[in-house]
Scaffold this motif. Structure first.
Motif, mmCIF file in Angstrom:
data_model
loop_
_atom_site.group_PDB
_atom_site.id
_atom_site.type_symbol
_atom_site.label_atom_id
_atom_site.label_comp_id
_atom_site.label_asym_id
_atom_site.label_seq_id
_atom_site.Cartn_x
_atom_site.Cartn_y
_atom_site.Cartn_z
ATOM 1 N N CYS A 19 0.936 -1.022 0.354
ATOM 2 C CA CYS A 19 0.203 0.005 -0.508
ATOM 3 C C CYS A 19 1.003 1.769 0.129
ATOM 4 O O CYS A 19 0.707 2.478 -1.093
ATOM 5 N N HIS A 20 2.363 1.477 0.634
ATOM 6 C CA HIS A 20 2.899 2.415 0.722
ATOM 7 C C HIS A 20 3.378 2.337 -0.822
ATOM 8 O O HIS A 20 4.275 3.856 -1.487
ATOM 9 N N GLU A 21 3.978 1.095 -1.399
ATOM 10 C CA GLU A 21 4.315 1.413 -2.780
ATOM 11 C C GLU A 21 3.296 1.717 -3.228
ATOM 12 O O GLU A 21 4.350 3.118 -4.472
ATOM 13 N N LEU A 22 1.711 1.645 -3.500
ATOM 14 C CA LEU A 22 0.750 2.180 -4.118
ATOM 15 C C LEU A 22 0.477 3.540 -4.158
ATOM 16 O O LEU A 22 -0.312 4.323 -4.764
ATOM 17 N N GLY A 23 1.036 4.048 -2.717
ATOM 18 C CA GLY A 23 0.976 5.263 -2.351
ATOM 19 C C GLY A 23 -0.671 5.130 -2.231
ATOM 20 O O GLY A 23 -1.867 6.431 -2.424
ATOM 21 N N LEU A 24 -1.589 3.732 -1.798
ATOM 22 C CA LEU A 24 -2.879 3.956 -1.381
ATOM 23 C C LEU A 24 -3.476 4.078 -0.449
ATOM 24 O O LEU A 24 -2.444 3.350 1.052
ATOM 25 N N PRO A 25 -4.177 4.294 0.167
ATOM 26 C CA PRO A 25 -4.945 4.712 1.845
ATOM 27 C C PRO A 25 -5.735 4.009 2.109
ATOM 28 O O PRO A 25 -6.241 2.846 1.387
ATOM 29 N N PHE A 26 -5.664 2.924 3.171
ATOM 30 C CA PHE A 26 -6.149 2.442 4.215
ATOM 31 C C PHE A 26 -6.250 2.439 6.027
ATOM 32 O O PHE A 26 -5.663 3.813 5.550
ATOM 33 N N ARG A 27 -7.134 2.298 5.955
ATOM 34 C CA ARG A 27 -7.536 1.445 7.570
ATOM 35 C C ARG A 27 -7.340 0.772 8.353
ATOM 36 O O ARG A 27 -8.094 -0.048 7.366
ATOM 37 N N GLN A 28 -6.565 0.955 8.720
ATOM 38 C CA GLN A 28 -5.609 -0.551 9.608
ATOM 39 C C GLN A 28 -6.823 -0.774 11.187
ATOM 40 O O GLN A 28 -6.172 0.083 11.976
ATOM 41 N N VAL A 29 -7.131 -1.755 10.944
ATOM 42 C CA VAL A 29 -7.345 -2.349 12.600
ATOM 43 C C VAL A 29 -6.344 -3.663 13.145
ATOM 44 O O VAL A 29 -6.296 -4.924 12.585
ATOM 45 N N PRO A 30 -6.550 -2.897 14.123
ATOM 46 C CA PRO A 30 -4.747 -3.426 14.778
ATOM 47 C C PRO A 30 -5.500 -4.733 15.628
ATOM 48 O O PRO A 30 -4.985 -5.225 16.615
ATOM 49 N N VAL A 31 -5.836 -5.973 15.211
ATOM 50 C CA VAL A 31 -6.407 -7.428 15.329
ATOM 51 C C VAL A 31 -5.151 -8.311 15.445
ATOM 52 O O VAL A 31 -4.138 -8.447 14.589
ATOM 53 N N ILE A 32 -4.266 -8.618 16.277
ATOM 54 C CA ILE A 32 -2.853 -8.988 17.847
ATOM 55 C C ILE A 32 -3.770 -10.718 17.532
ATOM 56 O O ILE A 32 -4.611 -11.070 17.390
ATOM 57 N N GLN A 33 -2.477 -11.622 17.740
ATOM 58 C CA GLN A 33 -2.784 -12.858 17.689
ATOM 59 C C GLN A 33 -3.132 -13.567 18.964
ATOM 60 O O GLN A 33 -2.090 -12.581 19.805
ATOM 61 N N ALA A 34 -4.195 -14.092 18.848
ATOM 62 C CA ALA A 34 -4.145 -14.502 20.168
ATOM 63 C C ALA A 34 -3.281 -15.309 21.276
ATOM 64 O O ALA A 34 -2.970 -15.304 21.886
ATOM 65 N N TYR A 35 -2.455 -15.585 20.425
ATOM 66 C CA TYR A 35 -1.418 -16.227 21.305
ATOM 67 C C TYR A 35 -0.298 -15.262 21.899
ATOM 68 O O TYR A 35 0.474 -15.824 22.649
#
Length: 219
Positions: A19-35
């Motif tokens: 996405c940074h290469e593309l210059g593509l905006p995005f929304r990040q939802v920080p789902v963490i690994q359960a372990y």
């Protein structure tokens, strides 16, 4: 807007880099690994791969997942290949031949390299081989990686990149998989063209931006 579910300290890093290469905006939802959590099912636990809301998106309980309009897609390499194909050159395929080659190299990373590279990552402590079973696991994984890395060394030495003579999603996907083993010099030093190519991939501003974001997250 594209939504990426997953912390940057996960395979979501591949999608974020692209996405940074593309210059593509995005929304990040920080789902963490359960372990990574002491009790992922606790009422006050952060959103994680055991959380019911996340399992509605990913029944397998694995990050990353993207939501691109009506499309919900899991598997990080599928996500990067989809986005590269959707947004096109220079990172995506110019034609059906390039598309096939990008698929080939991405699957090669997943099937011939990733498992043994992860074994090295999980058993190699800050540049020093651990003792006992961990040492044996690293040695065996490194031995198995010699053949696929010879293939990669020959290709990179002759072509500079994986597809089309330019940096594409295929380079990004394979570089992110190989990153797991790059700290094991005893293996990597046998492949100077691969090491130089990997350094060039990781010197790109988009990778460096992703990496700074990754380092800013809690371990």
């Amino acid at each position: 807007m594209l939504t990426i579910y997953g912390v940057t300290r996960s395979r979501a890093s591949r999608i974020i880099w692209l996405c940074h290469e593309l210059g593509l905006p995005f929304r990040q939802v920080p789902v963490i690994q359960a372990y990574r959590l002491p009790d992922p099912d606790a009422p006050d636990a952060p959103l994680n791969t055991h959380s019911p809301d996340f399992l509605k998106l990913s029944p397998a309980g694995a990050v990353p997942v993207i939501q691109d309009g009506d499309l919900v897609l899991s598997e990080s390499l599928a996500c990067t290949l989809h986005l590269a194909r959707k947004y096109g050159q220079p990172f995506g395929p110019a034609d059906a031949v390039e598309d096939a080659l990008m698929l080939q190299w991405s699957f090669y990373a997943a099937t011939a390299i990733e498992q043994d590279a992860l074994t090295i990552l999980f058993n190699h402590d800050k540049g020093q081989i651990q003792s006992g079973a961990a040492q044996a696991s690293v040695a065996h994984a490194a031995e198995r990686l010699i053949r696929p890395l010879r293939v990669l060394e020959d290709h990179i030495a002759r072509h500079g990149h994986l597809v089309g003579g330019r940096f594409t999603v295929a380079d990004l996907n394979l570089a992110e998989v190989l990153r797991y083993a790059q700290g094991y010099g005893q293996l990597m030093e046998q492949f100077p063209a691969v090491m130089a190519w990997l350094d060039d991939c990781q010197a790109r501003p988009a990778f460096r931006k992703m990496w700074q974001e990754r380092l800013a997250e809690p371990e």
